[in-house]
Scaffold this motif. Structure first.
Motif, PDB file in Angstrom:
ATOM      1  N   ALA A   1      -6.372  11.564   7.044  1.00  0.00           N
ATOM      2  CA  ALA A   1      -5.663  10.953   8.163  1.00  0.00           C
ATOM      3  C   ALA A   1      -5.327  11.954   9.266  1.00  0.00           C
ATOM      4  O   ALA A   1      -5.308  11.580  10.446  1.00  0.00           O
ATOM      5  CB  ALA A   1      -4.388  10.282   7.649  1.00  0.00           C
TER       6      ALA A   1
ATOM      7  N   HIS B   1      -6.025  11.473   1.010  1.00  0.00           N
ATOM      8  CA  HIS B   1      -5.926  10.529   2.119  1.00  0.00           C
ATOM      9  C   HIS B   1      -5.062  11.074   3.247  1.00  0.00           C
ATOM     10  O   HIS B   1      -5.320  10.786   4.432  1.00  0.00           O
ATOM     11  CB  HIS B   1      -5.406   9.183   1.626  1.00  0.00           C
ATOM     12  CG  HIS B   1      -6.458   8.358   0.969  1.00  0.00           C
ATOM     13  ND1 HIS B   1      -6.198   7.448  -0.042  1.00  0.00           N
ATOM     14  CD2 HIS B   1      -7.808   8.310   1.159  1.00  0.00           C
ATOM     15  CE1 HIS B   1      -7.331   6.872  -0.420  1.00  0.00           C
ATOM     16  NE2 HIS B   1      -8.312   7.390   0.281  1.00  0.00           N
TER      17      HIS B   1
ATOM     18  N   SER C   1       0.817  -1.214   0.000  1.00  0.00           N
ATOM     19  CA  SER C   1       0.000   0.000   0.000  1.00  0.00           C
ATOM     20  C   SER C   1       0.852   1.267   0.000  1.00  0.00           C
ATOM     21  O   SER C   1       0.452   2.289  -0.558  1.00  0.00           O
ATOM     22  CB  SER C   1      -0.950   0.018   1.196  1.00  0.00           C
ATOM     23  OG  SER C   1      -0.227   0.018   2.415  1.00  0.00           O
TER      24      SER C   1
ATOM     25  N   GLN D   1       0.629   6.483   5.620  1.00  0.00           N
ATOM     26  CA  GLN D   1       0.894   5.057   5.425  1.00  0.00           C
ATOM     27  C   GLN D   1      -0.140   4.211   6.164  1.00  0.00           C
ATOM     28  O   GLN D   1      -0.620   3.195   5.644  1.00  0.00           O
ATOM     29  CB  GLN D   1       2.307   4.718   5.913  1.00  0.00           C
ATOM     30  CG  GLN D   1       3.413   5.266   5.034  1.00  0.00           C
ATOM     31  CD  GLN D   1       4.793   4.924   5.569  1.00  0.00           C
ATOM     32  OE1 GLN D   1       4.947   4.546   6.726  1.00  0.00           O
ATOM     33  NE2 GLN D   1       5.799   5.057   4.734  1.00  0.00           N
ATOM     34  N   SER D   2      -0.508   4.647   7.345  1.00  0.00           N
ATOM     35  CA  SER D   2      -1.459   3.899   8.156  1.00  0.00           C
ATOM     36  C   SER D   2      -2.842   3.859   7.518  1.00  0.00           C
ATOM     37  O   SER D   2      -3.448   2.783   7.396  1.00  0.00           O
ATOM     38  CB  SER D   2      -1.548   4.503   9.556  1.00  0.00           C
ATOM     39  OG  SER D   2      -2.479   3.803  10.353  1.00  0.00           O
ATOM     40  N   ILE D   3      -3.334   5.020   7.091  1.00  0.00           N
ATOM     41  CA  ILE D   3      -4.679   5.047   6.503  1.00  0.00           C
ATOM     42  C   ILE D   3      -4.716   4.294   5.181  1.00  0.00           C
ATOM     43  O   ILE D   3      -5.698   3.613   4.866  1.00  0.00           O
ATOM     44  CB  ILE D   3      -5.193   6.501   6.354  1.00  0.00           C
ATOM     45  CG1 ILE D   3      -6.730   6.490   6.198  1.00  0.00           C
ATOM     46  CG2 ILE D   3      -4.536   7.229   5.193  1.00  0.00           C
ATOM     47  CD1 ILE D   3      -7.358   7.881   6.261  1.00  0.00           C
ATOM     48  N   LYS D   4      -3.616   4.365   4.397  1.00  0.00           N
ATOM     49  CA  LYS D   4      -3.581   3.637   3.135  1.00  0.00           C
ATOM     50  C   LYS D   4      -3.557   2.130   3.372  1.00  0.00           C
ATOM     51  O   LYS D   4      -4.096   1.368   2.563  1.00  0.00           O
ATOM     52  CB  LYS D   4      -2.369   4.066   2.303  1.00  0.00           C
ATOM     53  CG  LYS D   4      -2.574   5.390   1.573  1.00  0.00           C
ATOM     54  CD  LYS D   4      -1.347   5.781   0.744  1.00  0.00           C
ATOM     55  CE  LYS D   4      -1.088   4.824  -0.383  1.00  0.00           C
ATOM     56  NZ  LYS D   4      -2.172   4.799  -1.403  1.00  0.00           N
ATOM     57  N   SER D   5      -2.970   1.687   4.470  1.00  0.00           N
ATOM     58  CA  SER D   5      -2.937   0.254   4.759  1.00  0.00           C
ATOM     59  C   SER D   5      -4.334  -0.296   4.989  1.00  0.00           C
ATOM     60  O   SER D   5      -4.592  -1.484   4.767  1.00  0.00           O
ATOM     61  CB  SER D   5      -2.050  -0.029   5.971  1.00  0.00           C
ATOM     62  OG  SER D   5      -2.664   0.439   7.165  1.00  0.00           O
ATOM     63  N   TRP D   6      -5.270   0.569   5.398  1.00  0.00           N
ATOM     64  CA  TRP D   6      -6.658   0.161   5.586  1.00  0.00           C
ATOM     65  C   TRP D   6      -7.459   0.278   4.292  1.00  0.00           C
ATOM     66  O   TRP D   6      -8.456  -0.426   4.099  1.00  0.00           O
ATOM     67  CB  TRP D   6      -7.327   1.031   6.653  1.00  0.00           C
ATOM     68  CG  TRP D   6      -6.912   0.710   8.046  1.00  0.00           C
ATOM     69  CD1 TRP D   6      -5.955   1.347   8.791  1.00  0.00           C
ATOM     70  CD2 TRP D   6      -7.427  -0.330   8.880  1.00  0.00           C
ATOM     71  NE1 TRP D   6      -5.832   0.763  10.019  1.00  0.00           N
ATOM     72  CE2 TRP D   6      -6.732  -0.279  10.103  1.00  0.00           C
ATOM     73  CE3 TRP D   6      -8.393  -1.320   8.701  1.00  0.00           C
ATOM     74  CZ2 TRP D   6      -6.984  -1.165  11.148  1.00  0.00           C
ATOM     75  CZ3 TRP D   6      -8.657  -2.201   9.750  1.00  0.00           C
ATOM     76  CH2 TRP D   6      -7.951  -2.111  10.954  1.00  0.00           C
ATOM     77  N   LEU D   7      -7.052   1.174   3.402  1.00  0.00           N
ATOM     78  CA  LEU D   7      -7.905   1.526   2.270  1.00  0.00           C
ATOM     79  C   LEU D   7      -7.511   0.892   0.941  1.00  0.00           C
ATOM     80  O   LEU D   7      -8.352   0.724   0.062  1.00  0.00           O
ATOM     81  CB  LEU D   7      -7.939   3.051   2.101  1.00  0.00           C
ATOM     82  CG  LEU D   7      -8.577   3.831   3.257  1.00  0.00           C
ATOM     83  CD1 LEU D   7      -8.413   5.324   3.029  1.00  0.00           C
ATOM     84  CD2 LEU D   7     -10.042   3.475   3.401  1.00  0.00           C
ATOM     85  N   ASP D   8      -6.236   0.590   0.735  1.00  0.00           N
ATOM     86  CA  ASP D   8      -5.846   0.065  -0.580  1.00  0.00           C
ATOM     87  C   ASP D   8      -4.627  -0.839  -0.468  1.00  0.00           C
ATOM     88  O   ASP D   8      -3.964  -0.883   0.570  1.00  0.00           O
ATOM     89  CB  ASP D   8      -5.587   1.208  -1.570  1.00  0.00           C
ATOM     90  CG  ASP D   8      -4.342   2.016  -1.252  1.00  0.00           C
ATOM     91  OD1 ASP D   8      -3.233   1.483  -1.410  1.00  0.00           O
ATOM     92  OD2 ASP D   8      -4.464   3.191  -0.853  1.00  0.00           O
ATOM     93  N   TYR D   9      -4.355  -1.546  -1.578  1.00  0.00           N
ATOM     94  CA  TYR D   9      -3.191  -2.429  -1.666  1.00  0.00           C
ATOM     95  C   TYR D   9      -2.145  -1.872  -2.627  1.00  0.00           C
ATOM     96  O   TYR D   9      -1.317  -2.614  -3.145  1.00  0.00           O
ATOM     97  CB  TYR D   9      -3.613  -3.828  -2.110  1.00  0.00           C
ATOM     98  CG  TYR D   9      -4.331  -4.609  -1.036  1.00  0.00           C
ATOM     99  CD1 TYR D   9      -3.642  -5.120   0.060  1.00  0.00           C
ATOM    100  CD2 TYR D   9      -5.694  -4.836  -1.122  1.00  0.00           C
ATOM    101  CE1 TYR D   9      -4.290  -5.841   1.044  1.00  0.00           C
ATOM    102  CE2 TYR D   9      -6.365  -5.553  -0.143  1.00  0.00           C
ATOM    103  CZ  TYR D   9      -5.657  -6.057   0.946  1.00  0.00           C
ATOM    104  OH  TYR D   9      -6.313  -6.769   1.920  1.00  0.00           O
TER     105      TYR D   9
END
Length: 411
Positions: free
Chosen positions: A114, A110, A70, A272-280
């Motif tokens: 965040a 994003h 992500s 980085q944290s929010i993207k780890s929840w939202l996309d790959y």
């Protein structure tokens, strides 16, 4: 029966003014009209072949078809860090200070999601690229607008006035603003700043305790000896700032959606944290091709992209001036921020853009769509070739003469 249910977040967004121009443009094209389209910052040339070849080569490998990372694959983040080192002599920690995003727009939105709390305040210069302010609205935060003052001939920002206006905005915002958005070379105005500007704004951010989000999407496209500075060149900048960059304009990769956000570890960590929840992450072959673009083909902006836009800028300024529409000369970006001709000023930018489209077959973006301080201007993207630019100038000359006749007839 569901009419009483409201979507307050969407209701806070303003009307999308560009839609009127887009709908009218599509209608005219369906009717067979030839529209010379300067309305969108979408590069007209193809992505350079070596980058396409790397994408195709990598896509043939089955192992690249699974989920990606992500925050971006390591080699792509390393390539971005190396780009900053070459261009700006800035050192970045690949793990904690760099994140690859699906274009700079996704990364920006994003990031704002965040780090913004409901009711937070962001200072955003006006006019602005719409998402720079609307991302905060979507996050439940508020925006304090300030007019961006610049020289209309050179497009150099009035840096003393900018500093004064930021201080006033900080004093006027309740609660005190937590964020300041910067975007130089500026979209839509093309305005630029000096390296000293960033030294002053970083000092102010450290003193007044606010974060800076800098967007340098047009960093590589500059003319006449001007070099786009980076806020991260300033000592201590990473304490308070992040910066977004994209390959969209520099490598004609707009549709590939490859961008980055770099800088302050706390803000990058939140993204980085929010993207780890939202996309790959992006499709891995796209990331590999982007890595090759940055590492092996960094000459492309200087040798292929800049000369094209420079030639178009000069042809447009000359041809439009001969048609009766004189505009200032920008020294960066792929746009011209044209003040509406005097004879058409009372129309405002939306009406002027509509009439220019219908009566001259030329599409531009109305300045009001970028904020209230943009209403006497239109944004013109340098995305048509020189022949089409000269044809547009001929059409505009006839249009301006028609407006002049109308005014004479109406007394």
């Amino acid at each position: 029966m569901f009419d009483e249910i409201q979507f307050e977040k969407i209701n806070r967004l303003p009307k999308y003014l560009f839609a009127e121009i887009n709908d009218l443009k599509m209608q005219l094209r369906r009717e067979g009209a030839d529209i010379i389209d300067f309305s969108m910052g979408n590069p007209d040339a193809s992505t350079p072949q070596p980058i396409i070849d790397k994408l195709c080569e990598t896509a043939q490998k089955p192992k690249t078809h699974g989920y990606s990372a992500s925050k971006g694959i390591y080699k792509l983040r390393l390539a971005m860090a190396n780009w900053y080192k070459r261009k700006y002599n800035v050192d970045l920690d690949v793990e904690t200070e760099v994140v690859a995003t699906m274009g700079s727009k996704e990364g920006y939105v994003h990031l704002v999601q965040a780090i913004s709390n409901p009711g937070d305040v962001a200072i955003v210069p006006d006019p602005t690229y719409p998402i720079h302010s609307q991302a905060f609205i979507l996050a439940g935060a508020n925006v304090e607008k300030m007019e961006l003052i610049f020289d209309e001939e050179t497009f150099a920002v009035d840096e003393d006035r900018f500093m004064k206006d930021v201080k006033n905005a900080l004093n006027n915002s309740l609660p005190k603003a937590k964020f300041l958005v910067l975007n130089f070379p500026h979209n839509p105005t093309t305005a630029t700043v000096t390296p000293e500007f960033y030294e002053r704004i970083i000092a102010l951010a450290r003193e007044k305790r606010f974060y800076i989000i800098s967007d340098i999407a047009y960093a590589d496209i500059s003319f006449d000896g001007y070099k786009t500075p980076s806020i991260l060149e300033v000592e201590g900048a990473k304490d308070v700032a992040v910066e977004a960059y994209t390959l969209s304009k520099s490598y004609n990769m707009a549709g590939w959606r490859v961008g980055f956000v770099v800088g302050n570890k706390k803000l990058i960590g939140a993204l980085q944290s929010i993207k780890s929840w939202l996309d790959y992450g992006m499709f891995t072959p796209i990331q590999v091709a982007a890595t090759v673009a940055l590492d092996e083909h960094s000459y492309i902006p200087d040798e292929q992209i800049i000369p094209r836009y420079l030639k178009r800028r000069d042809v447009m300024l000359d041809a439009f001036a001969n048609a009766g529409w004189k505009m200032g000369k920008p020294n960066a970006s792929m746009f011209i921020w044209g003040k509406i001709p005097d004879i058409c000023q009372e129309m405002g930018s939306l009406e002027f853009s509509k009439r220019l489209l219908v009566e001259a077959g030329v599409a531009v973006s109305p300045g009001i769509g970028f904020g209230k301080y943009g209403d006497q201007y239109v944004r013109i993207a340098l995305i048509e070739n020189e022949k089409r630019i000269r044809q547009a100038a001929k059409n505009i000359k006839k249009f301006l003469k028609k407006v002049e006749v109308e005014k004479q007839q109406n007394g």
